[in-house]
Design a protein around this motif. Sequence first.
Motif, PDB file in Angstrom:
ATOM      1  N   ARG A   1      -8.982  -0.323  -1.895  1.00 57.44           N
ATOM      2  CA  ARG A   1      -7.888  -0.375  -2.850  1.00 57.44           C
ATOM      3  C   ARG A   1      -6.737   0.544  -2.414  1.00 57.44           C
ATOM      4  N   ARG A   2      -5.524   0.061  -2.586  1.00 59.23           N
ATOM      5  CA  ARG A   2      -4.304   0.828  -2.313  1.00 59.23           C
ATOM      6  C   ARG A   2      -4.348   1.574  -0.985  1.00 59.23           C
ATOM      7  N   GLY A   3      -4.611   0.830   0.078  1.00 56.92           N
ATOM      8  CA  GLY A   3      -4.494   1.408   1.410  1.00 56.92           C
ATOM      9  C   GLY A   3      -5.654   2.291   1.824  1.00 56.92           C
TER      10      GLY A   3
ATOM     11  N   PRO B   1     -14.544  -1.119 -11.831  1.00 57.05           N
ATOM     12  CA  PRO B   1     -14.843  -2.510 -12.165  1.00 57.05           C
ATOM     13  C   PRO B   1     -15.815  -3.189 -11.198  1.00 57.05           C
ATOM     14  N   ASN B   2     -15.846  -2.790  -9.924  1.00 60.30           N
ATOM     15  CA  ASN B   2     -16.672  -3.618  -9.048  1.00 60.30           C
ATOM     16  C   ASN B   2     -17.343  -2.910  -7.870  1.00 60.30           C
ATOM     17  N   ASP B   3     -17.557  -1.608  -7.993  1.00 57.42           N
ATOM     18  CA  ASP B   3     -18.334  -0.936  -6.946  1.00 57.42           C
ATOM     19  C   ASP B   3     -19.815  -1.014  -7.280  1.00 57.42           C
TER      20      ASP B   3
ATOM     21  N   MET C   1      -5.759  -7.184  -6.792  1.00 57.78           N
ATOM     22  CA  MET C   1      -4.352  -7.043  -6.459  1.00 57.78           C
ATOM     23  C   MET C   1      -3.694  -8.411  -6.674  1.00 57.78           C
TER      24      MET C   1
ATOM     25  N   SER D   1     -13.057 -11.784 -11.558  1.00 58.61           N
ATOM     26  CA  SER D   1     -13.320 -10.753 -10.548  1.00 58.61           C
ATOM     27  C   SER D   1     -14.688 -10.094 -10.738  1.00 58.61           C
TER      28      SER D   1
ATOM     29  N   SER E   1       0.858  -1.191   0.000  1.00 63.57           N
ATOM     30  CA  SER E   1       0.000   0.000   0.000  1.00 63.57           C
ATOM     31  C   SER E   1       0.886   1.229   0.000  1.00 63.57           C
ATOM     32  N   PRO E   2       0.354   2.394  -0.399  1.00 65.89           N
ATOM     33  CA  PRO E   2       1.199   3.586  -0.435  1.00 65.89           C
ATOM     34  C   PRO E   2       1.775   3.866   0.956  1.00 65.89           C
TER      35      PRO E   2
ATOM     36  N   GLY F   1     -18.398  -2.176  -1.844  1.00 71.49           N
ATOM     37  CA  GLY F   1     -17.087  -2.201  -2.475  1.00 71.49           C
ATOM     38  C   GLY F   1     -16.459  -3.578  -2.336  1.00 71.49           C
ATOM     39  N   ILE F   2     -15.567  -3.875  -3.257  1.00 70.19           N
ATOM     40  CA  ILE F   2     -14.937  -5.194  -3.273  1.00 70.19           C
ATOM     41  C   ILE F   2     -13.436  -5.020  -3.428  1.00 70.19           C
ATOM     42  N   LEU F   3     -12.686  -5.791  -2.686  1.00 69.65           N
ATOM     43  CA  LEU F   3     -11.228  -5.795  -2.833  1.00 69.65           C
ATOM     44  C   LEU F   3     -10.783  -7.245  -2.988  1.00 69.65           C
ATOM     45  N   ILE F   4     -10.140  -7.540  -4.096  1.00 65.76           N
ATOM     46  CA  ILE F   4      -9.700  -8.914  -4.327  1.00 65.76           C
ATOM     47  C   ILE F   4      -8.177  -8.964  -4.261  1.00 65.76           C
ATOM     48  N   GLU F   5      -7.670  -9.864  -3.460  1.00 62.71           N
ATOM     49  CA  GLU F   5      -6.223 -10.034  -3.363  1.00 62.71           C
ATOM     50  C   GLU F   5      -5.902 -11.464  -3.766  1.00 62.71           C
ATOM     51  N   SER F   6      -5.091 -11.599  -4.813  1.00 62.02           N
ATOM     52  CA  SER F   6      -4.848 -12.939  -5.329  1.00 62.02           C
ATOM     53  C   SER F   6      -3.367 -13.276  -5.321  1.00 62.02           C
TER      54      SER F   6
ATOM     55  N   LYS G   1      -9.062  -3.677 -10.063  1.00 63.63           N
ATOM     56  CA  LYS G   1      -9.084  -3.680  -8.606  1.00 63.63           C
ATOM     57  C   LYS G   1      -8.749  -5.040  -8.009  1.00 63.63           C
TER      58      LYS G   1
END
Lengths: 150, 320
Positions: free
Chosen positions: B117-119, B171-173, A116, B148, A88-89, B183-188, A114
Amino acid sequence: MDKELLFEIIEKIKGTNIEEVEFETENGRIRIKQFIGERKQITPVQQPVVEIKEEIVSSVPTKVETKEEKKYHVIKSPLVGTFYRAPSPGAPPFVEEGDIVSKGQVVCIIEALKVMNEIESDVDGRVVKILVENGQPVEYGQELMYIEPR
Amino acid sequence: MIDSVDKKILELIDKRVVSGEKLAEELGITRTAVWKRVKKLRNLGYNIESRGNGYILKSRTELLLENEVRPFFKTSFIGKRYVFFKEIDSTNTYARKSVFEDGTVVLAQKQSSGRGRRGRKWVSSGKGLYFSIVLKPSIPVSEVLKFSLIFPLSILDALSRSGISSKIKWPNDIYINGKKVSGILIESDTEGEITNRAVVGIGINVNDSLEDIKEIEDIATSLHIETGKYFDRKLLLSEILFQIEQRYISFLTGKKDEILKDLEKNMLWIGEDVVLTDGNSKTEGKLIGINNYGGIRLKTENGILDIFSGDLSLRKVDDV
Protein backbone atom coordinates in the motif's frame (compact mmCIF):
# COMPACT_ATOMS: atom_id res chain seq x y z
CA MET A 1 -57.98 18.17 -23.58
CA ASP A 2 -58.95 20.11 -20.53
CA LYS A 3 -58.65 23.76 -21.54
CA GLU A 4 -59.00 24.88 -17.95
CA LEU A 5 -55.81 23.03 -17.17
CA LEU A 6 -53.99 24.67 -20.05
CA PHE A 7 -55.03 28.16 -18.94
CA GLU A 8 -54.04 27.31 -15.44
CA ILE A 9 -50.56 26.32 -16.55
CA ILE A 10 -50.17 29.46 -18.62
CA GLU A 11 -51.29 31.55 -15.66
CA LYS A 12 -48.84 29.76 -13.41
CA ILE A 13 -45.78 30.21 -15.59
CA LYS A 14 -46.54 33.81 -16.50
CA GLY A 15 -43.96 36.08 -14.93
CA THR A 16 -41.69 33.19 -13.97
CA ASN A 17 -38.55 32.46 -15.92
CA ILE A 18 -39.83 29.08 -17.04
CA GLU A 19 -39.27 29.04 -20.73
CA GLU A 20 -40.98 25.88 -21.68
CA VAL A 21 -43.35 23.29 -20.27
CA GLU A 22 -44.00 20.02 -21.97
CA PHE A 23 -46.29 17.25 -20.84
CA GLU A 24 -48.16 14.26 -22.05
CA THR A 25 -51.73 13.09 -21.59
CA GLU A 26 -53.48 10.15 -23.17
CA ASN A 27 -54.51 12.53 -25.98
CA GLY A 28 -51.04 13.60 -26.86
CA ARG A 29 -48.17 15.81 -26.00
CA ILE A 30 -48.43 19.54 -25.21
CA ARG A 31 -45.65 22.05 -25.16
CA ILE A 32 -46.06 25.61 -23.90
CA LYS A 33 -43.33 28.13 -24.54
CA GLN A 34 -42.92 31.71 -23.42
CA PHE A 35 -40.43 34.39 -24.26
CA ILE A 36 -38.46 35.24 -21.15
CA GLY A 37 -35.93 37.70 -22.51
CA GLU A 38 -32.40 37.30 -23.76
CA ARG A 39 -31.32 33.76 -24.24
CA LYS A 40 -28.57 32.92 -21.84
CA GLN A 41 -26.21 30.02 -22.16
CA ILE A 42 -28.53 27.09 -21.89
CA THR A 43 -27.20 23.62 -21.63
CA PRO A 44 -28.90 21.25 -23.97
CA VAL A 45 -30.52 19.08 -21.36
CA GLN A 46 -32.90 16.53 -22.68
CA GLN A 47 -36.07 17.32 -20.82
CA PRO A 48 -38.22 14.28 -20.53
CA VAL A 49 -41.96 14.54 -20.13
CA VAL A 50 -42.30 16.90 -17.23
CA GLU A 51 -44.85 16.80 -14.49
CA ILE A 52 -46.27 20.28 -14.50
CA LYS A 53 -46.52 20.76 -10.77
CA GLU A 54 -43.00 19.61 -10.13
CA GLU A 55 -41.62 21.72 -12.89
CA ILE A 56 -43.11 24.85 -11.40
CA VAL A 57 -41.95 24.10 -7.92
CA SER A 58 -38.48 22.96 -8.78
CA SER A 59 -37.48 25.26 -11.59
CA VAL A 60 -37.28 28.40 -9.51
CA PRO A 61 -34.60 27.30 -7.05
CA THR A 62 -32.50 25.58 -9.71
CA LYS A 63 -31.85 28.98 -11.26
CA VAL A 64 -29.82 29.91 -8.21
CA GLU A 65 -26.98 27.65 -9.27
CA THR A 66 -23.49 28.98 -8.76
CA LYS A 67 -21.64 30.05 -11.83
CA GLU A 68 -18.83 27.52 -11.25
CA GLU A 69 -21.14 24.55 -11.08
CA LYS A 70 -22.78 25.49 -14.34
CA LYS A 71 -19.66 26.18 -16.26
CA TYR A 72 -17.51 23.34 -14.96
CA HIS A 73 -17.81 19.63 -14.86
CA VAL A 74 -17.47 18.33 -11.31
CA ILE A 75 -15.65 15.13 -10.48
CA LYS A 76 -17.15 13.70 -7.32
CA SER A 77 -15.96 10.93 -5.07
CA PRO A 78 -17.82 7.72 -5.84
CA LEU A 79 -17.07 6.34 -2.37
CA VAL A 80 -15.92 7.10 1.16
CA GLY A 81 -12.16 6.91 1.53
CA THR A 82 -8.87 8.75 1.42
CA PHE A 83 -8.01 11.04 -1.48
CA TYR A 84 -4.59 10.73 -3.12
CA ARG A 85 -3.24 12.89 -5.89
CA ALA A 86 -0.31 10.64 -6.79
CA PRO A 87 0.10 6.89 -7.33
CA SER A 88 2.55 6.68 -4.40
CA PRO A 89 4.19 9.10 -1.96
CA GLY A 90 6.94 11.01 -3.71
CA ALA A 91 5.59 10.29 -7.19
CA PRO A 92 4.38 13.23 -9.29
CA PRO A 93 0.64 13.93 -9.01
CA PHE A 94 -1.70 12.53 -11.66
CA VAL A 95 -2.84 16.07 -12.50
CA GLU A 96 -2.19 19.67 -11.50
CA GLU A 97 -4.48 22.65 -11.79
CA GLY A 98 -4.29 23.89 -15.36
CA ASP A 99 -3.52 20.47 -16.86
CA ILE A 100 -5.40 19.25 -19.89
CA VAL A 101 -7.06 15.88 -19.29
CA SER A 102 -8.84 13.52 -21.59
CA LYS A 103 -11.76 11.23 -20.92
CA GLY A 104 -10.60 8.04 -19.24
CA GLN A 105 -7.44 9.61 -17.84
CA VAL A 106 -6.73 8.86 -14.18
CA VAL A 107 -6.98 12.03 -12.10
CA CYS A 108 -6.72 10.70 -8.54
CA ILE A 109 -6.99 7.68 -6.27
CA ILE A 110 -9.56 7.11 -3.57
CA GLU A 111 -8.40 4.46 -1.15
CA ALA A 112 -10.73 2.46 1.00
CA LEU A 113 -10.01 -0.91 2.60
CA LYS A 114 -6.62 -0.92 0.93
CA VAL A 115 -8.29 -0.88 -2.45
CA MET A 116 -6.73 1.77 -4.65
CA ASN A 117 -9.61 3.05 -6.78
CA GLU A 118 -8.23 4.97 -9.70
CA ILE A 119 -10.73 7.65 -10.61
CA GLU A 120 -10.92 8.55 -14.27
CA SER A 121 -12.09 11.83 -15.75
CA ASP A 122 -15.36 11.35 -17.59
CA VAL A 123 -14.81 14.39 -19.85
CA ASP A 124 -12.13 15.98 -22.01
CA GLY A 125 -11.09 19.31 -20.54
CA ARG A 126 -8.83 21.34 -18.31
CA VAL A 127 -8.43 20.92 -14.56
CA VAL A 128 -9.53 24.25 -13.11
CA LYS A 129 -9.53 23.49 -9.43
CA ILE A 130 -8.56 20.65 -7.12
CA LEU A 131 -10.72 20.94 -4.04
CA VAL A 132 -9.22 18.34 -1.71
CA GLU A 133 -5.77 18.09 -0.16
CA ASN A 134 -3.68 14.99 -0.69
CA GLY A 135 -4.27 12.39 2.00
CA GLN A 136 -7.56 13.88 3.20
CA PRO A 137 -10.61 11.73 3.92
CA VAL A 138 -13.50 12.26 1.51
CA GLU A 139 -17.18 11.47 1.73
CA TYR A 140 -19.40 9.84 -0.85
CA GLY A 141 -20.38 12.42 -3.45
CA GLN A 142 -17.88 15.01 -2.22
CA GLU A 143 -16.62 17.34 -4.96
CA LEU A 144 -13.00 16.63 -5.82
CA MET A 145 -12.18 18.64 -8.92
CA TYR A 146 -13.62 21.11 -11.39
CA ILE A 147 -12.94 20.37 -15.03
CA GLU A 148 -13.64 22.91 -17.73
CA PRO A 149 -14.95 20.82 -20.62
CA ARG A 150 -13.62 21.52 -24.07
CA MET B 1 8.62 -21.58 -21.97
CA ILE B 2 7.76 -25.28 -22.09
CA ASP B 3 6.16 -26.66 -25.23
CA SER B 4 4.48 -29.96 -26.00
CA VAL B 5 7.74 -31.63 -27.06
CA ASP B 6 9.37 -30.67 -23.74
CA LYS B 7 6.37 -32.02 -21.89
CA LYS B 8 6.64 -35.28 -23.82
CA ILE B 9 10.33 -35.60 -22.91
CA LEU B 10 9.50 -35.06 -19.22
CA GLU B 11 6.80 -37.70 -19.47
CA LEU B 12 9.05 -40.25 -21.15
CA ILE B 13 12.01 -39.93 -18.81
CA ASP B 14 9.96 -39.73 -15.62
CA LYS B 15 11.45 -42.32 -13.23
CA ARG B 16 13.10 -44.38 -15.97
CA VAL B 17 16.15 -44.09 -18.18
CA VAL B 18 15.46 -43.52 -21.86
CA SER B 19 18.27 -43.20 -24.37
CA GLY B 20 18.74 -40.04 -26.39
CA GLU B 21 18.35 -42.10 -29.52
CA LYS B 22 15.02 -43.49 -28.41
CA LEU B 23 13.77 -39.99 -27.47
CA ALA B 24 14.81 -38.60 -30.85
CA GLU B 25 12.97 -41.39 -32.57
CA GLU B 26 9.79 -41.06 -30.48
CA LEU B 27 9.62 -37.30 -30.93
CA GLY B 28 10.73 -37.14 -34.54
CA ILE B 29 13.58 -34.74 -33.78
CA THR B 30 17.39 -35.01 -34.02
CA ARG B 31 19.57 -36.14 -31.14
CA THR B 32 21.10 -32.68 -30.99
CA ALA B 33 17.62 -31.22 -30.57
CA VAL B 34 16.97 -33.66 -27.72
CA TRP B 35 20.20 -32.62 -26.06
CA LYS B 36 19.34 -28.92 -26.43
CA ARG B 37 15.93 -29.43 -24.91
CA VAL B 38 17.32 -31.40 -21.98
CA LYS B 39 19.74 -28.56 -21.36
CA LYS B 40 16.89 -26.05 -21.39
CA LEU B 41 14.86 -28.18 -18.96
CA ARG B 42 17.83 -28.42 -16.61
CA ASN B 43 18.14 -24.63 -16.72
CA LEU B 44 14.51 -24.39 -15.71
CA GLY B 45 15.29 -26.43 -12.61
CA TYR B 46 14.38 -29.96 -13.67
CA ASN B 47 16.83 -32.41 -12.17
CA ILE B 48 17.64 -34.63 -15.17
CA GLU B 49 20.48 -37.11 -14.75
CA SER B 50 22.51 -38.59 -17.58
CA ARG B 51 22.87 -42.36 -17.38
CA GLY B 52 25.12 -43.82 -20.04
CA ASN B 53 23.65 -42.39 -23.19
CA GLY B 54 20.20 -41.92 -21.65
CA TYR B 55 18.32 -39.53 -19.37
CA ILE B 56 16.17 -39.84 -16.28
CA LEU B 57 14.08 -37.20 -14.50
CA LYS B 58 14.94 -37.35 -10.80
CA SER B 59 12.90 -34.41 -9.56
CA ARG B 60 10.74 -31.70 -11.02
CA THR B 61 11.46 -27.99 -10.94
CA GLU B 62 10.62 -25.67 -8.06
CA LEU B 63 9.56 -23.01 -10.58
CA LEU B 64 5.79 -22.60 -10.79
CA LEU B 65 5.72 -23.06 -14.54
CA GLU B 66 2.35 -23.36 -16.20
CA ASN B 67 2.81 -27.07 -16.99
CA GLU B 68 3.66 -27.69 -13.33
CA VAL B 69 0.70 -25.89 -11.77
CA ARG B 70 -2.02 -26.47 -14.38
CA PRO B 71 -2.68 -30.14 -13.42
CA PHE B 72 -3.58 -29.00 -9.89
CA PHE B 73 -6.02 -26.23 -10.82
CA LYS B 74 -9.63 -26.84 -9.80
CA THR B 75 -10.99 -23.53 -11.09
CA SER B 76 -13.09 -22.89 -14.17
CA PHE B 77 -11.97 -19.41 -15.21
CA ILE B 78 -9.42 -18.10 -12.71
CA GLY B 79 -6.02 -19.13 -14.01
CA LYS B 80 -7.33 -20.19 -17.43
CA ARG B 81 -4.74 -17.77 -18.69
CA TYR B 82 -1.55 -18.11 -16.68
CA VAL B 83 1.52 -15.96 -17.15
CA PHE B 84 4.76 -16.94 -15.41
CA PHE B 85 7.92 -14.92 -14.83
CA LYS B 86 11.15 -16.07 -13.23
CA GLU B 87 11.59 -12.50 -12.11
CA ILE B 88 9.65 -9.30 -12.72
CA ASP B 89 9.40 -5.88 -11.05
CA SER B 90 5.85 -6.40 -9.79
CA THR B 91 3.09 -8.73 -10.96
CA ASN B 92 0.46 -6.05 -10.32
CA THR B 93 2.32 -3.51 -12.44
CA TYR B 94 2.58 -6.03 -15.27
CA ALA B 95 -1.03 -7.20 -15.00
CA ARG B 96 -2.27 -3.62 -15.14
CA LYS B 97 -0.20 -2.63 -18.15
CA SER B 98 -1.73 -5.11 -20.56
CA VAL B 99 -5.24 -6.05 -21.54
CA PHE B 100 -5.90 -9.45 -20.04
CA GLU B 101 -9.01 -11.55 -20.00
CA ASP B 102 -11.07 -11.99 -16.85
CA GLY B 103 -9.40 -14.41 -14.47
CA THR B 104 -5.84 -14.11 -15.78
CA VAL B 105 -3.19 -15.01 -13.21
CA VAL B 106 0.27 -13.42 -13.41
CA LEU B 107 2.78 -15.15 -11.15
CA ALA B 108 6.44 -14.44 -10.52
CA GLN B 109 9.01 -16.60 -8.79
CA LYS B 110 10.63 -13.37 -7.62
CA GLN B 111 9.65 -9.72 -7.63
CA SER B 112 12.39 -7.12 -7.75
CA SER B 113 10.09 -4.35 -6.54
CA GLY B 114 7.05 -5.98 -5.03
CA ARG B 115 4.62 -3.29 -3.91
CA GLY B 116 2.38 -2.77 -0.94
CA ARG B 117 0.00 0.00 0.00
CA ARG B 118 1.11 3.56 -0.83
CA GLY B 119 4.52 2.74 -2.22
CA ARG B 120 5.51 0.30 0.50
CA LYS B 121 7.73 -2.59 -0.37
CA TRP B 122 6.84 -6.28 -0.41
CA VAL B 123 9.85 -8.53 0.20
CA SER B 124 9.80 -11.45 -2.26
CA SER B 125 12.44 -13.99 -1.28
CA GLY B 126 11.51 -16.46 -4.00
CA LYS B 127 10.14 -19.03 -1.54
CA GLY B 128 6.67 -17.60 -1.30
CA LEU B 129 3.77 -17.04 -3.67
CA TYR B 130 3.57 -13.72 -5.49
CA PHE B 131 0.79 -13.34 -8.00
CA SER B 132 -1.89 -11.05 -9.35
CA ILE B 133 -5.37 -11.90 -10.55
CA VAL B 134 -7.14 -9.77 -13.14
CA LEU B 135 -10.88 -9.62 -12.50
CA LYS B 136 -13.54 -7.72 -14.41
CA PRO B 137 -16.49 -7.60 -12.09
CA SER B 138 -18.35 -4.53 -13.47
CA ILE B 139 -19.87 -3.77 -10.09
CA PRO B 140 -20.94 -0.45 -8.58
CA VAL B 141 -17.97 1.12 -6.84
CA SER B 142 -19.98 1.01 -3.61
CA GLU B 143 -19.63 -2.78 -3.67
CA VAL B 144 -15.89 -2.84 -4.25
CA LEU B 145 -15.16 -2.79 -0.54
CA LYS B 146 -17.17 -5.94 0.08
CA PHE B 147 -15.64 -7.45 -3.05
CA SER B 148 -12.16 -6.76 -1.69
CA LEU B 149 -12.88 -8.91 1.36
CA ILE B 150 -13.27 -12.02 -0.82
CA PHE B 151 -9.49 -12.32 -1.00
CA PRO B 152 -8.32 -12.41 2.62
CA LEU B 153 -11.19 -14.76 3.45
CA SER B 154 -10.24 -17.10 0.59
CA ILE B 155 -6.62 -17.23 1.72
CA LEU B 156 -7.76 -17.87 5.28
CA ASP B 157 -9.94 -20.77 4.06
CA ALA B 158 -7.14 -22.22 1.94
CA LEU B 159 -4.71 -22.05 4.88
CA SER B 160 -7.21 -23.65 7.17
CA ARG B 161 -7.45 -26.60 4.74
CA SER B 162 -3.72 -27.03 5.19
CA GLY B 163 -4.29 -27.11 8.92
CA ILE B 164 -3.11 -23.58 9.61
CA SER B 165 -5.23 -21.24 11.65
CA SER B 166 -4.88 -17.56 10.86
CA LYS B 167 -6.69 -14.28 11.41
CA ILE B 168 -7.43 -11.26 9.27
CA LYS B 169 -6.09 -7.89 10.29
CA TRP B 170 -8.57 -5.42 8.82
CA PRO B 171 -8.90 -4.96 5.99
CA ASN B 172 -6.92 -7.72 4.31
CA ASP B 173 -3.68 -8.79 5.95
CA ILE B 174 -3.35 -12.38 7.11
CA TYR B 175 -1.76 -12.86 10.52
CA ILE B 176 -0.46 -15.89 12.34
CA ASN B 177 0.59 -15.53 15.98
CA GLY B 178 0.67 -11.76 15.77
CA LYS B 179 2.79 -11.52 12.61
CA LYS B 180 1.93 -10.90 9.01
CA VAL B 181 2.16 -13.84 6.63
CA SER B 182 0.23 -12.47 3.66
CA GLY B 183 -0.68 -9.10 2.20
CA ILE B 184 -3.02 -7.98 -0.54
CA LEU B 185 -3.00 -4.90 -2.74
CA ILE B 186 -5.99 -4.24 -4.96
CA GLU B 187 -5.83 -1.66 -7.72
CA SER B 188 -9.08 -0.96 -9.48
CA ASP B 189 -10.25 1.19 -12.36
CA THR B 190 -13.41 3.16 -11.78
CA GLU B 191 -15.22 5.00 -14.51
CA GLY B 192 -18.24 6.93 -13.33
CA GLU B 193 -19.75 4.70 -10.67
CA ILE B 194 -18.72 1.34 -12.07
CA THR B 195 -15.58 -0.61 -11.32
CA ASN B 196 -14.68 -2.46 -14.46
CA ARG B 197 -11.42 -4.04 -13.53
CA ALA B 198 -9.58 -4.92 -10.38
CA VAL B 199 -6.06 -6.25 -10.25
CA VAL B 200 -5.63 -8.19 -7.03
CA GLY B 201 -2.03 -8.65 -5.94
CA ILE B 202 -1.38 -11.34 -3.36
CA GLY B 203 1.87 -12.07 -1.56
CA ILE B 204 2.28 -14.99 0.84
CA ASN B 205 5.40 -16.01 2.73
CA VAL B 206 5.39 -19.78 2.38
CA ASN B 207 8.70 -21.60 2.81
CA ASP B 208 10.75 -18.57 3.82
CA SER B 209 13.22 -19.13 6.64
CA LEU B 210 13.92 -16.56 9.34
CA GLU B 211 17.05 -15.67 7.39
CA ASP B 212 14.99 -14.98 4.23
CA ILE B 213 12.83 -12.38 5.92
CA LYS B 214 15.44 -11.05 8.28
CA GLU B 215 14.84 -7.38 7.48
CA ILE B 216 11.18 -7.67 8.47
CA GLU B 217 11.26 -10.46 11.06
CA ASP B 218 9.71 -8.29 13.78
CA ILE B 219 6.48 -7.92 11.86
CA ALA B 220 6.49 -10.78 9.36
CA THR B 221 6.51 -14.52 9.39
CA SER B 222 6.04 -17.43 6.99
CA LEU B 223 4.00 -20.61 6.97
CA HIS B 224 7.24 -22.57 7.38
CA ILE B 225 8.45 -20.52 10.33
CA GLU B 226 5.12 -20.96 12.10
CA THR B 227 4.68 -24.69 11.50
CA GLY B 228 8.16 -26.08 10.90
CA LYS B 229 6.80 -27.75 7.74
CA TYR B 230 7.49 -27.15 4.07
CA PHE B 231 4.49 -26.53 1.85
CA ASP B 232 3.86 -27.48 -1.76
CA ARG B 233 3.26 -24.09 -3.32
CA LYS B 234 1.47 -25.60 -6.32
CA LEU B 235 -1.19 -27.12 -4.09
CA LEU B 236 -1.50 -23.97 -2.02
CA LEU B 237 -1.84 -21.76 -5.08
CA SER B 238 -4.43 -24.05 -6.57
CA GLU B 239 -6.45 -24.10 -3.34
CA ILE B 240 -6.33 -20.30 -2.99
CA LEU B 241 -7.49 -19.76 -6.56
CA PHE B 242 -10.28 -22.27 -6.02
CA GLN B 243 -11.48 -20.57 -2.82
CA ILE B 244 -11.36 -17.17 -4.53
CA GLU B 245 -13.38 -18.39 -7.48
CA GLN B 246 -16.02 -19.94 -5.21
CA ARG B 247 -16.41 -16.78 -3.16
CA TYR B 248 -16.29 -14.52 -6.20
CA ILE B 249 -19.06 -16.43 -7.98
CA SER B 250 -21.20 -16.43 -4.87
CA PHE B 251 -20.56 -12.67 -4.49
CA LEU B 252 -21.61 -11.95 -8.07
CA THR B 253 -24.73 -14.05 -7.65
CA GLY B 254 -25.87 -12.00 -4.71
CA LYS B 255 -24.59 -13.43 -1.44
CA LYS B 256 -22.78 -10.25 -0.52
CA ASP B 257 -23.42 -9.85 3.18
CA GLU B 258 -22.09 -13.27 4.13
CA ILE B 259 -18.67 -11.82 3.47
CA LEU B 260 -19.12 -9.25 6.23
CA LYS B 261 -20.18 -11.90 8.74
CA ASP B 262 -17.27 -14.14 7.76
CA LEU B 263 -14.83 -11.29 8.15
CA GLU B 264 -16.11 -10.36 11.57
CA LYS B 265 -15.81 -13.98 12.71
CA ASN B 266 -12.17 -14.15 11.66
CA MET B 267 -10.97 -10.67 12.49
CA LEU B 268 -8.05 -9.86 14.73
CA TRP B 269 -8.38 -7.64 17.81
CA ILE B 270 -12.15 -7.41 18.13
CA GLY B 271 -12.96 -5.92 21.52
CA GLU B 272 -9.44 -4.65 22.01
CA ASP B 273 -8.00 -1.15 22.15
CA VAL B 274 -6.54 -0.23 18.79
CA VAL B 275 -5.03 2.71 16.96
CA LEU B 276 -5.87 3.52 13.38
CA THR B 277 -3.20 5.55 11.62
CA ASP B 278 -3.95 7.28 8.33
CA GLY B 279 -1.24 9.62 7.13
CA ASN B 280 -0.82 12.03 10.01
CA SER B 281 -4.11 11.31 11.70
CA LYS B 282 -4.48 8.84 14.53
CA THR B 283 -7.71 7.52 15.91
CA GLU B 284 -7.80 5.50 19.10
CA GLY B 285 -10.67 3.39 20.25
CA LYS B 286 -12.08 -0.01 20.98
CA LEU B 287 -12.54 -2.18 17.90
CA ILE B 288 -16.23 -3.09 17.83
CA GLY B 289 -16.46 -4.74 14.43
CA ILE B 290 -17.24 -3.73 10.87
CA ASN B 291 -20.10 -1.78 9.35
CA ASN B 292 -22.36 -2.74 6.46
CA TYR B 293 -19.87 -1.56 3.86
CA GLY B 294 -16.80 -3.31 5.26
CA GLY B 295 -15.41 -0.25 7.03
CA ILE B 296 -14.13 -0.57 10.56
CA ARG B 297 -16.19 0.52 13.58
CA LEU B 298 -14.42 2.03 16.55
CA LYS B 299 -15.81 3.18 19.88
CA THR B 300 -13.88 6.34 20.62
CA GLU B 301 -14.08 9.16 23.14
CA ASN B 302 -16.13 11.07 20.58
CA GLY B 303 -18.60 8.28 20.02
CA ILE B 304 -18.78 5.52 17.48
CA LEU B 305 -16.80 6.10 14.30
CA ASP B 306 -16.83 4.24 10.98
CA ILE B 307 -13.50 4.41 9.17
CA PHE B 308 -12.58 3.15 5.71
CA SER B 309 -8.86 3.57 5.38
CA GLY B 310 -5.70 3.49 7.38
CA ASP B 311 -3.46 1.07 9.21
CA LEU B 312 -4.74 -0.75 12.21
CA SER B 313 -2.47 -1.58 15.10
CA LEU B 314 -2.90 -2.77 18.63
CA ARG B 315 -2.61 -0.01 21.21
CA LYS B 316 0.40 -0.78 23.31
CA VAL B 317 0.22 -0.56 27.07
CA ASP B 318 2.83 2.18 27.17
CA ASP B 319 0.71 4.33 24.83
CA VAL B 320 -2.01 4.62 27.45
